[in-house]
Scaffold this motif. Structure first.
Motif, mmCIF file in Angstrom:
data_model
loop_
_atom_site.group_PDB
_atom_site.id
_atom_site.type_symbol
_atom_site.label_atom_id
_atom_site.label_comp_id
_atom_site.label_asym_id
_atom_site.label_seq_id
_atom_site.Cartn_x
_atom_site.Cartn_y
_atom_site.Cartn_z
ATOM 1 N N ALA A 221 0.835 -1.215 0.000
ATOM 2 C CA ALA A 221 0.000 0.000 0.000
ATOM 3 C C ALA A 221 0.866 1.261 0.000
ATOM 4 O O ALA A 221 0.353 2.368 -0.003
ATOM 5 C CB ALA A 221 -0.940 -0.010 1.192
ATOM 6 N N ASP B 166 -7.353 5.126 4.696
ATOM 7 C CA ASP B 166 -7.527 4.446 3.414
ATOM 8 C C ASP B 166 -6.982 5.356 2.314
ATOM 9 O O ASP B 166 -7.536 6.424 2.050
ATOM 10 C CB ASP B 166 -9.007 4.133 3.173
ATOM 11 C CG ASP B 166 -9.208 3.309 1.909
ATOM 12 O OD1 ASP B 166 -8.334 3.350 1.017
ATOM 13 O OD2 ASP B 166 -10.228 2.617 1.815
ATOM 14 N N GLU C 26 -7.093 -3.314 -5.657
ATOM 15 C CA GLU C 26 -7.019 -2.744 -7.008
ATOM 16 C C GLU C 26 -6.117 -1.498 -7.021
ATOM 17 O O GLU C 26 -5.297 -1.320 -7.921
ATOM 18 C CB GLU C 26 -8.419 -2.378 -7.526
ATOM 19 C CG GLU C 26 -9.282 -3.572 -7.907
ATOM 20 C CD GLU C 26 -9.787 -4.369 -6.699
ATOM 21 O OE1 GLU C 26 -9.760 -3.829 -5.564
ATOM 22 O OE2 GLU C 26 -10.194 -5.523 -6.882
ATOM 23 N N ALA C 27 -6.263 -0.666 -5.987
ATOM 24 C CA ALA C 27 -5.421 0.539 -5.919
ATOM 25 C C ALA C 27 -3.957 0.145 -5.732
ATOM 26 O O ALA C 27 -3.056 0.743 -6.337
ATOM 27 C CB ALA C 27 -5.881 1.433 -4.764
ATOM 28 N N ARG C 28 -3.721 -0.886 -4.935
ATOM 29 C CA ARG C 28 -2.341 -1.333 -4.718
ATOM 30 C C ARG C 28 -1.770 -1.913 -6.011
ATOM 31 O O ARG C 28 -0.597 -1.717 -6.329
ATOM 32 C CB ARG C 28 -2.300 -2.360 -3.581
ATOM 33 C CG ARG C 28 -2.435 -1.691 -2.221
ATOM 34 C CD ARG C 28 -2.301 -2.683 -1.101
ATOM 35 N NE ARG C 28 -3.552 -3.319 -0.772
ATOM 36 C CZ ARG C 28 -3.674 -4.521 -0.215
ATOM 37 N NH1 ARG C 28 -2.595 -5.209 0.063
ATOM 38 N NH2 ARG C 28 -4.850 -5.010 0.074
ATOM 39 N N SER D 166 -6.599 4.619 -0.905
ATOM 40 C CA SER D 166 -6.949 4.156 -2.269
ATOM 41 C C SER D 166 -7.042 5.313 -3.257
ATOM 42 O O SER D 166 -6.622 5.186 -4.406
ATOM 43 C CB SER D 166 -8.282 3.414 -2.268
ATOM 44 O OG SER D 166 -8.255 2.358 -1.364
ATOM 45 N N ASN D 167 -7.614 6.429 -2.793
ATOM 46 C CA ASN D 167 -7.805 7.562 -3.718
ATOM 47 C C ASN D 167 -6.839 8.707 -3.453
ATOM 48 O O ASN D 167 -7.086 9.842 -3.879
ATOM 49 C CB ASN D 167 -9.251 8.069 -3.616
ATOM 50 C CG ASN D 167 -10.225 7.004 -4.047
ATOM 51 O OD1 ASN D 167 -10.020 6.360 -5.072
ATOM 52 N ND2 ASN D 167 -11.251 6.764 -3.247
ATOM 53 N N ALA E 289 -5.218 0.304 1.511
ATOM 54 C CA ALA E 289 -5.738 0.699 0.193
ATOM 55 C C ALA E 289 -6.348 -0.564 -0.405
ATOM 56 O O ALA E 289 -5.944 -1.677 -0.038
ATOM 57 C CB ALA E 289 -4.616 1.223 -0.709
ATOM 58 N N THR E 290 -7.294 -0.413 -1.290
ATOM 59 C CA THR E 290 -7.907 -1.606 -1.897
ATOM 60 C C THR E 290 -6.853 -2.373 -2.700
ATOM 61 O O THR E 290 -5.831 -1.795 -3.113
ATOM 62 C CB THR E 290 -9.048 -1.212 -2.865
ATOM 63 O OG1 THR E 290 -8.475 -0.408 -3.907
ATOM 64 C CG2 THR E 290 -10.150 -0.451 -2.156
#
Ligand code: DC
Length: 224
Positions: free
Chosen positions: A11, A197, A146-148, A199-200, A143-144
Protein backbone atom coordinates in the motif's frame (compact mmCIF):
# COMPACT_ATOMS: atom_id res chain seq x y z
CA UNK A 1 5.62 9.44 21.41
CA UNK A 2 5.20 6.16 19.63
CA UNK A 3 3.05 6.04 16.50
CA UNK A 4 2.15 2.52 15.36
CA UNK A 5 1.41 2.18 11.65
CA UNK A 6 0.17 -1.23 10.54
CA UNK A 7 -1.35 -2.39 7.31
CA UNK A 8 -1.14 -4.82 4.41
CA UNK A 9 1.71 -5.17 1.93
CA UNK A 10 2.01 -3.03 -1.13
CA UNK A 11 0.00 0.00 0.00
CA UNK A 12 3.10 2.22 0.08
CA UNK A 13 3.16 2.33 3.86
CA UNK A 14 6.97 2.16 4.15
CA UNK A 15 7.65 4.99 1.71
CA UNK A 16 5.01 7.23 3.25
CA UNK A 17 6.19 6.51 6.81
CA UNK A 18 9.79 7.24 5.81
CA UNK A 19 8.92 10.53 4.17
CA UNK A 20 6.59 11.57 7.01
CA UNK A 21 9.24 10.80 9.64
CA UNK A 22 11.76 12.85 7.66
CA UNK A 23 9.46 15.86 7.41
CA UNK A 24 8.55 15.69 11.10
CA UNK A 25 12.17 15.08 12.07
CA UNK A 26 11.12 11.94 13.89
CA UNK A 27 12.74 8.50 14.01
CA UNK A 28 11.44 5.63 11.92
CA UNK A 29 11.52 1.96 12.77
CA UNK A 30 10.88 -0.26 9.75
CA UNK A 31 10.17 -3.59 11.47
CA UNK A 32 9.84 -5.43 8.15
CA UNK A 33 13.58 -4.79 7.65
CA UNK A 34 14.29 -6.71 10.88
CA UNK A 35 12.35 -9.75 9.61
CA UNK A 36 14.14 -9.40 6.28
CA UNK A 37 17.56 -9.56 8.01
CA UNK A 38 16.61 -12.83 9.69
CA UNK A 39 15.48 -14.18 6.31
CA UNK A 40 18.73 -13.16 4.63
CA UNK A 41 20.92 -14.93 7.19
CA UNK A 42 18.62 -17.97 7.24
CA UNK A 43 18.92 -18.24 3.44
CA UNK A 44 22.68 -17.94 3.56
CA UNK A 45 22.90 -20.63 6.22
CA UNK A 46 20.40 -22.83 4.37
CA UNK A 47 18.06 -23.06 7.38
CA UNK A 48 15.11 -20.98 6.19
CA UNK A 49 12.70 -23.90 6.64
CA UNK A 50 13.83 -24.65 10.19
CA UNK A 51 11.89 -22.56 12.75
CA UNK A 52 14.27 -23.38 15.63
CA UNK A 53 17.34 -22.30 13.66
CA UNK A 54 15.55 -19.18 12.42
CA UNK A 55 14.62 -18.40 16.02
CA UNK A 56 18.31 -18.64 16.99
CA UNK A 57 19.24 -16.25 14.20
CA UNK A 58 16.59 -13.81 15.43
CA UNK A 59 17.84 -14.13 19.01
CA UNK A 60 21.42 -13.27 18.03
CA UNK A 61 20.58 -10.66 15.42
CA UNK A 62 22.99 -7.75 15.64
CA UNK A 63 21.01 -5.22 13.61
CA UNK A 64 21.59 -1.48 13.34
CA UNK A 65 19.81 1.25 11.45
CA UNK A 66 22.13 4.02 10.30
CA UNK A 67 20.95 7.33 8.90
CA UNK A 68 22.56 8.25 5.58
CA UNK A 69 22.04 10.85 2.87
CA UNK A 70 20.29 8.30 0.67
CA UNK A 71 17.99 7.23 3.50
CA UNK A 72 18.21 4.73 6.31
CA UNK A 73 20.79 1.96 5.91
CA UNK A 74 20.49 -1.43 7.56
CA UNK A 75 23.53 -3.22 8.99
CA UNK A 76 24.01 -6.69 10.39
CA UNK A 77 27.18 -6.29 12.42
CA UNK A 78 29.47 -4.30 10.10
CA UNK A 79 27.82 -5.51 6.93
CA UNK A 80 25.55 -3.17 4.98
CA UNK A 81 22.62 -5.34 3.88
CA UNK A 82 20.28 -2.52 2.78
CA UNK A 83 20.06 -3.79 -0.81
CA UNK A 84 20.23 -7.53 -0.19
CA UNK A 85 17.26 -7.55 2.15
CA UNK A 86 15.05 -6.11 -0.62
CA UNK A 87 15.74 -8.70 -3.33
CA UNK A 88 12.99 -10.91 -4.72
CA UNK A 89 14.54 -14.00 -3.08
CA UNK A 90 14.67 -12.39 0.36
CA UNK A 91 11.07 -11.21 -0.03
CA UNK A 92 9.96 -14.74 -0.87
CA UNK A 93 11.91 -16.11 2.08
CA UNK A 94 10.72 -13.56 4.63
CA UNK A 95 7.12 -14.41 3.82
CA UNK A 96 7.91 -17.95 4.98
CA UNK A 97 9.83 -17.07 8.13
CA UNK A 98 7.70 -14.15 9.40
CA UNK A 99 4.85 -16.46 10.52
CA UNK A 100 7.24 -18.57 12.69
CA UNK A 101 6.46 -18.23 16.41
CA UNK A 102 10.15 -18.79 17.27
CA UNK A 103 11.15 -15.81 15.14
CA UNK A 104 8.37 -13.47 16.27
CA UNK A 105 9.04 -14.16 19.94
CA UNK A 106 12.73 -13.28 19.62
CA UNK A 107 12.13 -10.17 17.53
CA UNK A 108 9.66 -8.71 20.00
CA UNK A 109 12.38 -7.53 22.41
CA UNK A 110 14.55 -6.13 19.61
CA UNK A 111 11.64 -4.12 18.20
CA UNK A 112 10.71 -2.74 21.62
CA UNK A 113 14.31 -1.76 22.33
CA UNK A 114 14.81 -0.08 18.96
CA UNK A 115 11.39 1.59 19.10
CA UNK A 116 12.02 3.41 22.33
CA UNK A 117 13.39 6.53 20.71
CA UNK A 118 12.09 9.99 21.58
CA UNK A 119 9.49 10.37 18.84
CA UNK A 120 9.15 7.43 16.54
CA UNK A 121 6.96 6.02 13.80
CA UNK A 122 7.04 2.23 14.01
CA UNK A 123 5.66 0.47 10.97
CA UNK A 124 4.80 -3.18 10.47
CA UNK A 125 1.89 -5.61 10.80
CA UNK A 126 1.43 -6.21 14.54
CA UNK A 127 2.82 -3.02 16.06
CA UNK A 128 -0.45 -1.72 17.54
CA UNK A 129 -1.69 -5.19 18.47
CA UNK A 130 1.44 -6.86 19.90
CA UNK A 131 4.67 -4.85 19.89
CA UNK A 132 3.40 -1.50 21.20
CA UNK A 133 -0.21 -2.05 22.32
CA UNK A 134 0.07 1.20 24.34
CA UNK A 135 1.23 3.31 21.40
CA UNK A 136 0.14 6.95 21.58
CA UNK A 137 -1.52 6.67 18.20
CA UNK A 138 -2.40 3.65 16.08
CA UNK A 139 -2.92 4.03 12.36
CA UNK A 140 -4.19 1.30 10.08
CA UNK A 141 -2.79 2.23 6.68
CA UNK A 142 -4.52 0.55 3.80
CA UNK A 143 -5.74 0.70 0.19
CA UNK A 144 -7.91 -1.61 -1.90
CA UNK A 145 -6.21 -4.48 -3.72
CA UNK A 146 -7.02 -2.74 -7.01
CA UNK A 147 -5.42 0.54 -5.92
CA UNK A 148 -2.34 -1.33 -4.72
CA UNK A 149 -2.16 -3.19 -8.04
CA UNK A 150 -2.26 0.15 -9.88
CA UNK A 151 0.71 1.35 -7.80
CA UNK A 152 2.62 -1.83 -8.66
CA UNK A 153 1.73 -1.29 -12.30
CA UNK A 154 3.52 2.05 -12.25
CA UNK A 155 6.61 0.39 -10.74
CA UNK A 156 6.55 -2.34 -13.39
CA UNK A 157 6.07 0.18 -16.18
CA UNK A 158 8.94 2.30 -14.92
CA UNK A 159 11.17 -0.79 -15.19
CA UNK A 160 9.76 -1.65 -18.63
CA UNK A 161 8.36 -4.95 -17.32
CA UNK A 162 5.21 -6.71 -18.51
CA UNK A 163 2.17 -6.54 -16.32
CA UNK A 164 -1.12 -8.39 -16.00
CA UNK A 165 -3.43 -6.35 -13.81
CA UNK A 166 -5.81 -9.17 -12.84
CA UNK A 167 -2.91 -11.43 -11.95
CA UNK A 168 -1.35 -8.81 -9.69
CA UNK A 169 -4.72 -8.20 -7.97
CA UNK A 170 -5.00 -11.94 -7.42
CA UNK A 171 -1.48 -12.12 -5.93
CA UNK A 172 -2.18 -9.18 -3.62
CA UNK A 173 -5.41 -10.78 -2.35
CA UNK A 174 -3.62 -14.07 -1.81
CA UNK A 175 -0.87 -12.33 0.16
CA UNK A 176 -3.48 -10.47 2.26
CA UNK A 177 -5.20 -13.73 3.04
CA UNK A 178 -1.92 -15.19 4.34
CA UNK A 179 -1.24 -12.16 6.54
CA UNK A 180 -4.80 -11.95 7.88
CA UNK A 181 -5.13 -15.62 8.70
CA UNK A 182 -1.68 -16.63 9.96
CA UNK A 183 -1.67 -18.09 13.47
CA UNK A 184 1.05 -15.87 14.94
CA UNK A 185 0.26 -12.16 15.17
CA UNK A 186 -2.05 -11.94 12.16
CA UNK A 187 -2.53 -8.55 10.63
CA UNK A 188 -5.59 -7.04 12.29
CA UNK A 189 -7.16 -3.66 12.36
CA UNK A 190 -7.00 -2.69 16.06
CA UNK A 191 -10.25 -1.32 17.44
CA UNK A 192 -8.48 1.82 18.61
CA UNK A 193 -6.67 2.40 15.32
CA UNK A 194 -7.55 5.22 12.94
CA UNK A 195 -8.04 3.86 9.44
CA UNK A 196 -6.17 5.69 6.73
CA UNK A 197 -7.53 4.45 3.41
CA UNK A 198 -5.20 5.78 0.73
CA UNK A 199 -6.95 4.16 -2.27
CA UNK A 200 -7.81 7.56 -3.72
CA UNK A 201 -4.79 9.47 -2.44
CA UNK A 202 -1.50 10.05 -4.20
CA UNK A 203 1.86 9.89 -2.43
CA UNK A 204 1.86 13.52 -1.34
CA UNK A 205 -1.71 13.34 -0.03
CA UNK A 206 -0.96 10.10 1.82
CA UNK A 207 2.06 11.69 3.56
CA UNK A 208 0.03 14.75 4.47
CA UNK A 209 -2.82 12.63 5.83
CA UNK A 210 -0.43 10.72 8.10
CA UNK A 211 1.38 13.88 9.20
CA UNK A 212 -1.97 15.55 10.00
CA UNK A 213 -2.99 12.64 12.22
CA UNK A 214 0.35 12.72 14.05
CA UNK A 215 0.35 16.50 14.51
CA UNK A 216 -3.23 16.40 15.82
CA UNK A 217 -2.16 13.78 18.36
CA UNK A 218 0.87 15.81 19.41
CA UNK A 219 -1.35 18.85 19.92
CA UNK A 220 -3.90 16.88 21.97
CA UNK A 221 -1.15 15.46 24.16
CA UNK A 222 0.34 18.87 24.81
CA UNK A 223 -3.08 20.09 26.03
CA UNK A 224 -3.70 17.01 28.18
O1 DC B 1 6.93 -4.60 5.31
P1 DC B 1 7.86 -5.62 4.63
O2 DC B 1 7.37 -6.10 3.29
O3 DC B 1 9.28 -5.18 4.58
O4 DC B 1 7.81 -6.90 5.60
C1 DC B 1 8.58 -8.04 5.33
C2 DC B 1 7.88 -9.28 5.87
O5 DC B 1 7.83 -9.26 7.30
C3 DC B 1 6.45 -9.51 5.40
O6 DC B 1 6.28 -10.91 5.17
C4 DC B 1 5.60 -9.10 6.57
C5 DC B 1 6.49 -9.41 7.75
N1 DC B 1 6.31 -8.52 8.89
C6 DC B 1 5.62 -9.00 9.96
O7 DC B 1 5.13 -10.12 9.93
N2 DC B 1 5.48 -8.21 11.07
C7 DC B 1 6.00 -6.97 11.12
N3 DC B 1 5.85 -6.23 12.21
C8 DC B 1 6.70 -6.47 10.00
C9 DC B 1 6.83 -7.27 8.89
Amino acid sequence: MIIAVDGPSGAGKSTVCRESAKRLNWSLLDTGAIYRCVALIAMEKGVADNPVECGKIAQNLDIRFVASKSGQKVFIGDRDVSTEIRTFETTQCVNRIAPMAEVRRELLGIQRRLGHAANVIVEGRDIGSVVFPDADLKVYYTATAEARAMRRMKEFEAKGEKFNFDEVVRQIKERDETEFTRKESPLIQCEDAIVLDTSNLDFEQSCQALIDLIQKKVLESSHA
